[in-house]
Scaffold this active site. Structure first.
Site, PDB file in Angstrom:
ATOM      1  N   ASP A  38       0.854  -1.195   0.000  1.00 22.42           N
ATOM      2  CA  ASP A  38       0.000   0.000   0.000  1.00 22.42           C
ATOM      3  C   ASP A  38       0.887   1.241   0.000  1.00 22.42           C
ATOM      4  OD1 ASP A  38      -3.258   0.247   0.909  1.00 22.42           O
ATOM      5  OD2 ASP A  38      -2.054   2.079   1.049  1.00 22.42           O
ATOM      6  N   ASP A  65       3.950   2.482  -4.578  1.00 17.96           N
ATOM      7  CA  ASP A  65       3.110   3.420  -5.326  1.00 17.96           C
ATOM      8  C   ASP A  65       2.829   2.766  -6.663  1.00 17.96           C
ATOM      9  OD1 ASP A  65       1.937   5.342  -6.842  1.00 17.96           O
ATOM     10  OD2 ASP A  65       3.369   6.924  -6.392  1.00 17.96           O
ATOM     11  N   ASN A  92      -5.683  -4.548  -6.435  1.00 19.53           N
ATOM     12  CA  ASN A  92      -6.863  -3.932  -5.832  1.00 19.53           C
ATOM     13  C   ASN A  92      -6.725  -2.408  -5.677  1.00 19.53           C
ATOM     14  OD1 ASN A  92      -9.254  -3.866  -3.801  1.00 19.53           O
ATOM     15  ND2 ASN A  92      -7.515  -3.149  -2.571  1.00 19.53           N
ATOM     16  N   TYR A 155     -12.643   6.642 -14.603  1.00 22.25           N
ATOM     17  CA  TYR A 155     -12.782   5.468 -13.741  1.00 22.25           C
ATOM     18  C   TYR A 155     -13.361   4.286 -14.534  1.00 22.25           C
ATOM     19  CZ  TYR A 155     -13.984   2.559  -9.746  1.00 22.25           C
ATOM     20  OH  TYR A 155     -14.075   1.506  -8.863  1.00 22.25           O
ATOM     21  N   LYS A 159     -11.471   0.833 -15.584  1.00 15.24           N
ATOM     22  CA  LYS A 159     -11.948  -0.479 -15.121  1.00 15.24           C
ATOM     23  C   LYS A 159     -12.305  -1.391 -16.307  1.00 15.24           C
ATOM     24  CE  LYS A 159     -11.400  -0.010 -10.692  1.00 15.24           C
ATOM     25  NZ  LYS A 159     -10.380  -0.783  -9.985  1.00 15.24           N
TER      26      LYS A 159
HETATM   27  N1  LIG Z   1     -15.870   0.722  -2.767  1.00 11.40           N
HETATM   28  C1  LIG Z   1     -16.560   0.478  -3.851  1.00 11.40           C
HETATM   29  O1  LIG Z   1     -17.761   0.783  -3.944  1.00 11.40           O
HETATM   30  C2  LIG Z   1     -15.924  -0.211  -5.020  1.00 11.40           C
HETATM   31  C3  LIG Z   1     -16.766  -0.707  -6.018  1.00 11.40           C
HETATM   32  C4  LIG Z   1     -16.212  -1.326  -7.126  1.00 11.40           C
HETATM   33  C5  LIG Z   1     -14.840  -1.458  -7.215  1.00 11.40           C
HETATM   34  N2  LIG Z   1     -14.050  -0.957  -6.228  1.00 11.40           N
HETATM   35  C6  LIG Z   1     -12.612  -1.141  -6.386  1.00 11.40           C
HETATM   36  O2  LIG Z   1     -12.120  -1.787  -5.233  1.00 11.40           O
HETATM   37  C7  LIG Z   1     -10.779  -1.385  -5.024  1.00 11.40           C
HETATM   38  C8  LIG Z   1     -10.585  -0.943  -3.590  1.00 11.40           C
HETATM   39  O3  LIG Z   1     -11.490   0.106  -3.300  1.00 11.40           O
HETATM   40  P1  LIG Z   1     -11.860   0.520  -1.804  1.00 11.40           P
HETATM   41  O4  LIG Z   1     -13.268   0.951  -1.832  1.00 11.40           O
HETATM   42  O5  LIG Z   1     -11.434  -0.532  -0.849  1.00 11.40           O
HETATM   43  O6  LIG Z   1     -10.951   1.840  -1.653  1.00 11.40           O
HETATM   44  P2  LIG Z   1     -10.168   2.408  -0.379  1.00 11.40           P
HETATM   45  O7  LIG Z   1     -10.007   3.874  -0.650  1.00 11.40           O
HETATM   46  O8  LIG Z   1     -10.814   2.001   0.898  1.00 11.40           O
HETATM   47  O9  LIG Z   1      -8.740   1.690  -0.484  1.00 11.40           O
HETATM   48  C9  LIG Z   1      -7.818   1.976  -1.508  1.00 11.40           C
HETATM   49  C10 LIG Z   1      -6.443   1.617  -0.995  1.00 11.40           C
HETATM   50  O10 LIG Z   1      -5.516   1.818  -2.063  1.00 11.40           O
HETATM   51  C11 LIG Z   1      -4.385   2.514  -1.550  1.00 11.40           C
HETATM   52  N3  LIG Z   1      -3.759   3.271  -2.636  1.00 11.40           N
HETATM   53  C12 LIG Z   1      -4.190   4.422  -3.198  1.00 11.40           C
HETATM   54  N4  LIG Z   1      -3.330   4.822  -4.142  1.00 11.40           N
HETATM   55  C13 LIG Z   1      -2.340   3.906  -4.194  1.00 11.40           C
HETATM   56  C14 LIG Z   1      -1.169   3.788  -4.959  1.00 11.40           C
HETATM   57  N5  LIG Z   1      -0.819   4.713  -5.869  1.00 11.40           N
HETATM   58  N6  LIG Z   1      -0.367   2.711  -4.750  1.00 11.40           N
HETATM   59  C15 LIG Z   1      -0.684   1.790  -3.809  1.00 11.40           C
HETATM   60  N7  LIG Z   1      -1.797   1.857  -3.034  1.00 11.40           N
HETATM   61  C16 LIG Z   1      -2.599   2.914  -3.228  1.00 11.40           C
HETATM   62  C17 LIG Z   1      -4.931   3.412  -0.457  1.00 11.40           C
HETATM   63  O11 LIG Z   1      -3.903   3.784   0.463  1.00 11.40           O
HETATM   64  C18 LIG Z   1      -5.982   2.506   0.171  1.00 11.40           C
HETATM   65  O12 LIG Z   1      -5.452   1.696   1.205  1.00 11.40           O
HETATM   66  C19 LIG Z   1     -10.466  -0.321  -6.075  1.00 11.40           C
HETATM   67  O13 LIG Z   1      -9.846  -0.938  -7.174  1.00 11.40           O
HETATM   68  C20 LIG Z   1     -11.850   0.172  -6.483  1.00 11.40           C
HETATM   69  O14 LIG Z   1     -11.867   0.678  -7.801  1.00 11.40           O
HETATM   70  C21 LIG Z   1     -14.552  -0.349  -5.120  1.00 11.40           C
END
Ligand SMILES: NC(=O)c1ccc[n+]([C@@H]2O[C@H](COP(=O)([O-])OP(=O)(O)OC[C@H]3O[C@@H](n4cnc5c(N)ncnc54)[C@H](O)[C@@H]3O)[C@@H](O)[C@H]2O)c1
Length: 260
Positions: A38, A65, A92, A155, A159
């Site tokens: 992360d 990153d 993720n 976005y 995706k």
């Molecule tokens: N929450 C939703 O409704 C949802 C729905 C569909 C898909 N998603 C996908 O699920 C995944 C996780 O989403 P989430 O809701 O848990 O988000 P979140 O914001 O809770 O977590 C994202 C994590 O990614 C880390 N991050 C951000 N930029 C980064 C980088 N450059 N390098 C490494 N780490 C990095 C952040 O520190 C964080 O821990 C994403 O791919 C998102 O597109 C989420």
């Protein structure tokens, strides 16, 4: 290099977020060594400290990153040095600079594509030598229902790109017995979906989403983690190039009453 480990080694990117932490906890519960990769190493350390481990099992918090190719290469070197093998990748991590087609910022578009789409490709590329040597491995890329539903263009396009990338990985790496699948969740409350939005706004959005969802609720991080765990398990060994929607049927277009 330590090659003594027999537990599968999984890298989870964005391991500290809502979905990433549920996935990390579930894979650890399934007995894997898990790399908590992360941007926020403080949260990765804190999460690793609270996950119970079996004898000989290890967690490795690591800063990465996903928008920076050198940082991804350093992550893979670190994991290789620690474990001597890499089995599973869960791509993720993602960022979401919201904006419509009318008002998106091209620099933010580029950053989203770098983190959300190029990063997973580069990480896979870096791990290929391990898979080639091991003749096994699995990739799960976290997409989103937005790839079919549309939404903020950077976005949704990113995706949709993740789905295309998944299918390309599945084809290119099948000779090494590597599977690649995408998981496309629906809306889940998280920093990602709630930051910058009022509670009222998010509540109304969630309610609309639930009303359009045949199973009548939002997804949970555990719904996603269960699906990822299955796709990484031996039971899914012959499944590749798939997209599994974890969104209660909301990927279906509304019927408008035509089934009554
Ligand atoms: N929450 C939703 O409704 C949802 C729905 C569909 C898909 N998603 C996908 O699920 C995944 C996780 O989403 P989430 O809701 O848990 O988000 P979140 O914001 O809770 O977590 C994202 C994590 O990614 C880390 N991050 C951000 N930029 C980064 C980088 N450059 N390098 C490494 N780490 C990095 C952040 O520190 C964080 O821990 C994403 O791919 C998102 O597109 C989420």
């Amino acid at each position: 290099m330590n090659t003594s480990t027999q537990r599968p080694v999984a890298i989870v990117t964005g391991a500290c977020g809502a979905l990433g932490s549920a996935i990390t906890e579930r894979l650890a519960e399934d007995g894997m060594h898990v790399v908590l990769a992360d941007l926020d190493i403080g949260r990765a350390d804190a999460l690793a400290a609270k996950i119970p481990l079996a004898d000989g099992q290890q967690l490795l918090p690591a800063r990465v990153d996903m928008g920076d190719n050198a940082s991804i290469a350093a992550l893979v070197a670190l994991v290789g040095e620690r474990f001597g093998r890499i089995d599973n990748l869960v791509n993720n991590a993602a960022v979401n600079h919201r904006g419509s087609l009318r008002d998106f910022d091209p620099d933010k578009w580029d950053h989203m594509m770098a983190v959300n789409l190029r990063g997973p490709a580069v990480l896979c590329q870096q791990v290929i030598p391990y898979w080639e040597r091991q003749q096994s491995g699995s990739v799960v890329n976290i997409a989103s229902r937005a790839w079919v539903a549309g939404g903020p263009p950077a976005y949704a396009a990113g995706k949709a790109g993740v789905v295309g990338l998944t299918r390309s990985i599945a084809r290119e790496l099948a000779p090494f017995n590597v599977t690649a699948n995408a998981v496309a969740p629906g809306l889940i409350p998280s920093a990602f979906t709630m930051d910058g939005r009022s509670e009222e706004f998010f509540g109304a959005m969630a309610e609309r989403q639930i009303n359009q969802t045949p199973l009548g609720r939002l997804a949970t991080p555990q719904d996603v983690a269960n699906t990822v765990a299955f796709l990484l398990s031996p039971g899914a060994a012959y499944i590749t190039a798939e997209v599994i929607h974890v969104c209660g049927g909301s990927q279906l277009a509304p019927l408008g009453g035509a089934n009554k």
